[in-house]
Design an enzyme around this catalytic site. Structure first.
Site, PDB file in Angstrom:
ATOM      1  N   ASN A   3     -19.631 -27.797 -58.289  1.00 29.41           N
ATOM      2  CA  ASN A   3     -20.370 -27.043 -58.775  1.00 29.41           C
ATOM      3  C   ASN A   3     -20.740 -26.400 -59.755  1.00 29.41           C
ATOM      4  OD1 ASN A   3     -21.056 -25.144 -57.270  1.00 29.41           O
ATOM      5  ND2 ASN A   3     -22.962 -25.933 -56.211  1.00 29.41           N
ATOM      6  N   THR A   6     -11.465 -19.070 -42.796  1.00 30.70           N
ATOM      7  CA  THR A   6     -11.355 -17.191 -42.759  1.00 30.70           C
ATOM      8  C   THR A   6     -10.775 -16.588 -41.344  1.00 30.70           C
ATOM      9  OG1 THR A   6     -12.643 -15.661 -43.992  1.00 30.70           O
ATOM     10  CG2 THR A   6     -13.703 -17.067 -43.192  1.00 30.70           C
ATOM     11  N   TYR A  41     -21.793 -15.880 -42.384  1.00 27.63           N
ATOM     12  CA  TYR A  41     -20.670 -16.527 -43.366  1.00 27.63           C
ATOM     13  C   TYR A  41     -19.885 -16.806 -41.703  1.00 27.63           C
ATOM     14  CZ  TYR A  41     -15.649 -17.041 -45.427  1.00 27.63           C
ATOM     15  OH  TYR A  41     -14.714 -17.094 -46.165  1.00 27.63           O
ATOM     16  N   ARG A  90      -5.461  -3.579 -44.595  1.00 31.44           N
ATOM     17  CA  ARG A  90      -6.027  -4.962 -44.392  1.00 31.44           C
ATOM     18  C   ARG A  90      -4.176  -5.809 -44.930  1.00 31.44           C
ATOM     19  NH1 ARG A  90      -9.690  -3.794 -41.787  1.00 31.44           N
ATOM     20  NH2 ARG A  90     -11.704  -3.825 -42.265  1.00 31.44           N
ATOM     21  N   ARG A 108     -18.642   1.583 -43.864  1.00 23.32           N
ATOM     22  CA  ARG A 108     -19.338  -0.133 -43.764  1.00 23.32           C
ATOM     23  C   ARG A 108     -19.421  -0.430 -42.285  1.00 23.32           C
ATOM     24  NH1 ARG A 108     -16.637  -3.032 -48.642  1.00 23.32           N
ATOM     25  NH2 ARG A 108     -14.799  -2.693 -47.160  1.00 23.32           N
TER      26      ARG A 108
END
Length: 332
Positions: free
Chosen positions: A43, A124, A148, A226, A286
């Site tokens: 979209n 994920t 999420y 990571r 964070r």
């Protein structure tokens, strides 16, 4: 289990939802190069029309409307149409439930009605939340820390039910930090939130400095570690997953290199690859950022025959840098 060779299989027809986005566009390109027919459904709320590979049919539309045109001519669906910003999901959880969960429910119903019975889902590592073990395996607890991650986990549960009740052949691929580029396909996020393209923006002079959120983590240099995976390696895993999907089974595989790189290692690698100085600013941590996120890809190796070949961080950064430069010059 022997390695599947998707590039040698008979040509098939695939629907790639979210195929105008970063990962979806690279997967669509790989499918085309393997000789398959590809339709991209997007979209364009976060994807880009110019990201759709040449040779793919394009439908501008929403996954909730897939029943209008999805038919039995499709052999499988590869599903990437999801919102994926963790911070936004905290501020607007309803957006993520409506699209990621509600949209996938409508897509599954359309697949059932059209008798399209193979699905590869872009899941994920956010489904795991704070890791209990390192490296993370598929049997580790799932405790997402954001809407999420929760929405993706809900879809995984939905797919499991669909496989058991209706014979869907499904594979969910849970991946960590995707990076790099493949030809004309690369990261075009707006706004950008991923580390490597953000550091490259500093190298391009589009950003003054890179913020390092916390340098006091229990890691060798104090910054978060990571697991980075090249987007082309990721795409190859999706093609292998289509061949490995079995009716009535929902296979879940982690995808990663099994090795982590710290934020400072990434920044230093960008300096070396680009030849540009990268000023850095240390900012407060964070919330919800684990010190280390690294995947065990043993299941993917054993069940899919997947072995990532682009594991060198400098190579990943170099591909991303080439795409970033081309895009800045209007060539991509």
């Amino acid at each position: 289990m022997g390695k599947t060779e998707p590039q040698k299989s008979a040509p098939k027809k695939y629907l790639v939802t979210g195929g105008a986005g970063y990962v979806g566009s690279v997967v669509a390109q790989h499918l085309l190069e393997a000789g398959h027919e590809v339709t991209v459904l997007d979209n364009l709320s976060t994807g880009f029309r110019e990201g759709v590979p040449a040779g793919a049919a394009f439908v501008e539309g929403d996954i909730r409307d897939a029943a209008k045109w999805l038919d039995a001519s499709y052999d499988a669906v590869l599903h990437f149409a999801a919102f994926s910003q963790v911070g936004e999901s905290v501020a607007k959880p309803e957006k993520y439930w409506a699209n990621n969960v509600g949209g996938t429910m409508e897509l599954l119903a359309a697949m059932r009605a059209a008798d399209v019975r193979t699905l590869v889902f872009s899941s994920t590592a956010a489904t795991y939340g704070e890791p209990v073990n390192t490296p993370i395996t598929e049997t580790d607890p799932t405790a997402p820390t954001s809407p999420y991650g929760a929405s993706k986990l809900a879809v995984d549960h939905m797919i499991t039910g669909e496989a058991h009740a209706h014979g869907l052949a499904a594979v969910s691929l849970r991946y960590f930090n995707v990076a790099g580029a493949y030809g004309d396909c690369g990261e075009r996020h707006d706004p950008e939130s991923h580390l490597i393209p953000l550091v490259l923006q500093v190298a391009q002079g589009r950003r003054e400095a890179i913020s390092i959120y916390g340098d006091d983590y229990p890691t060798p240099d104090g910054t978060c570690v990571r697991d980075y995976i090249h987007v082309a390696d990721l795409a190859e895993a999706h093609l292998l997953a289509v061949g490995a999907a079995r009716p009535g089974e929902h296979l879940i595989c982690n995808l990663g290199n099994g090795n982590g790189f710290s934020v400072r290692e990434v920044v230093e690698t960008v300096r070396q690859v680009t030849g540009h100085p990268i000023p850095e600013v240390v900012a407060p941590r964070r919330g919800g950022d684990p010190a280390v996120l690294v995947a065990s890809a043993r299941t993917a190796r054993e069940r899919l025959g997947w072995n990532p070949s682009r594991t060198d961080l400098a190579g990943i950064v170099a591909d991303a840098w080439k795409f970033a430069q081309a895009r800045q010059e209007g060539q991509a």
